[in-house]
Design a protein around this motif. Sequence first.
Motif, short mmCIF file in Angstrom:
data_model
loop_
_atom_site.label_atom_id
_atom_site.label_comp_id
_atom_site.label_asym_id
_atom_site.label_seq_id
_atom_site.Cartn_x
_atom_site.Cartn_y
_atom_site.Cartn_z
N ARG A 1 -4.79 5.32 5.62
CA ARG A 1 -5.43 4.04 5.33
C ARG A 1 -6.24 3.61 6.54
NH1 ARG A 1 -3.19 -1.69 5.34
NH2 ARG A 1 -4.60 -2.87 4.00
N ARG A 2 -7.48 3.21 6.31
CA ARG A 2 -8.37 2.78 7.38
C ARG A 2 -8.62 1.28 7.24
NH1 ARG A 2 -10.46 4.40 12.43
NH2 ARG A 2 -12.52 3.46 12.71
N LEU A 3 -8.22 0.51 8.24
CA LEU A 3 -8.49 -0.92 8.25
C LEU A 3 -9.91 -1.15 8.73
CD1 LEU A 3 -5.14 -2.22 9.79
CD2 LEU A 3 -5.74 -1.92 7.38
N ALA B 1 -9.57 -5.32 11.04
CA ALA B 1 -9.57 -4.30 12.08
C ALA B 1 -9.88 -4.88 13.45
CB ALA B 1 -10.58 -3.21 11.74
N ARG C 1 -6.33 0.86 13.82
CA ARG C 1 -7.00 0.85 12.52
C ARG C 1 -6.50 1.97 11.62
NH1 ARG C 1 -13.41 -0.47 13.24
NH2 ARG C 1 -13.24 -2.20 14.71
N LYS D 1 0.82 -1.21 0.00
CA LYS D 1 0.00 0.00 0.00
C LYS D 1 0.85 1.25 0.00
CE LYS D 1 -1.59 -2.96 1.71
NZ LYS D 1 -1.54 -4.38 1.35
N GLN E 1 -3.83 4.03 9.77
CA GLN E 1 -2.48 3.83 9.25
C GLN E 1 -2.04 5.04 8.44
OE1 GLN E 1 -0.83 0.20 9.67
NE2 GLN E 1 -2.02 1.09 11.35
N GLU F 1 1.28 -3.93 8.69
CA GLU F 1 -0.02 -3.36 8.37
C GLU F 1 -0.96 -3.56 9.55
OE1 GLU F 1 -1.25 -5.12 4.72
OE2 GLU F 1 0.52 -4.43 3.65
N ASN G 1 -10.98 -5.22 3.37
CA ASN G 1 -10.19 -5.03 4.57
C ASN G 1 -9.66 -3.62 4.78
OD1 ASN G 1 -8.21 -5.42 2.44
ND2 ASN G 1 -6.68 -5.55 4.06
N SER G 2 -9.78 -2.73 3.76
CA SER G 2 -9.25 -1.37 3.96
C SER G 2 -9.68 -0.44 2.85
CB SER G 2 -7.71 -1.39 4.02
OG SER G 2 -7.16 -1.71 2.75
N TRP G 3 -9.62 0.87 3.14
CA TRP G 3 -9.69 1.90 2.10
C TRP G 3 -8.57 2.90 2.36
CZ3 TRP G 3 -10.31 6.85 3.88
CH2 TRP G 3 -10.97 7.04 5.10
N THR G 4 -8.09 3.51 1.28
CA THR G 4 -6.93 4.40 1.35
C THR G 4 -7.19 5.66 0.55
OG1 THR G 4 -5.41 2.51 1.54
CG2 THR G 4 -4.46 4.62 0.85
#
Length: 292
Positions: free
Chosen positions: A261-263, A268, A279, A4, A281, A59, A232-235
């Motif tokens: 980045r949010r897990l 999470a 969560r 990422k 990042q 991560e 599992n995530s958005w960035t």
Amino acid sequence: MTAKFLFGLAAAAAATILPTLAVAQNAPNASASAEALAQELDGDSITVGIGAGYLPDYEGSDDYRWTPVPGVIGSVSGINFQVLGNRASADLIPNTSGSSWDLQAGPLGVINFTRTNRASINDPRVRALGERDTAIELGGFVGIGKTGVITSPYDRLSVSVSYRHDVSKVHRSGIWQPTINYFTPLSTKSAVGLFGSVERVETRYLRTYYDISPAQSAVSGLPVYRNKGGWNSWTAGAIGTYSLTGNLLKGFKIVGGGTYRRLINDVADSPLVKVAGSRNQWLGVVGLAYTF
């Protein structure tokens, strides 16, 4: 080093070779300046650089460290390619001179170093879980881009989706990643960009890196946990580059940017994130590059 983070760096490197013709509108001979720069852009170009990246130990960690990040990005005979840290890709559909649309497709590969070195992890509970082997993830991507969208005839919006799968039998699973990018030149010396992505991983990926067995729980003190997989995530991130010599198509330049980045979902809730990490990042990079 996370894939990422290097995706963000790839976006930064891409910004260094964007068309920077917007400033030509203010030049005494605008059409001549635009034509000259357009001809230069259509030629071969290679950028090499080195950066310092600030990223989590793994991560989901809330401990951070600095690491060097080398990279090469270029275009030869209309074929664009990138080799940035642990990630490599190539767009095998040549760009057509003068076209505002760009179809993209090609291979990509990632070397996944997640939790492969206990010495790089600060939290003793996570260190106690042991190391993972290095995973080799291979796949491809498809996408489409449009030049001249919002701010000028030279800005660019693109969307793509990639898939890669572990071929080294470490986590034996795949990763989907839809992505959107927007770049705009501010002058012949500077450009900025925004980008965002979401990620979906298969079950065995999360079980390899985020599960905790009863035996691991006993030695680490973290509770037993088993993942199911899924989104599992958005960035989201921003990037900028400024030429120190010449313009963005030649000479030295500074590149810098960051991502949040949010897990989410199962990852999470894993104790590696919920108990031992976070969560949220944050990733950052600053570097020096040269284009010739």
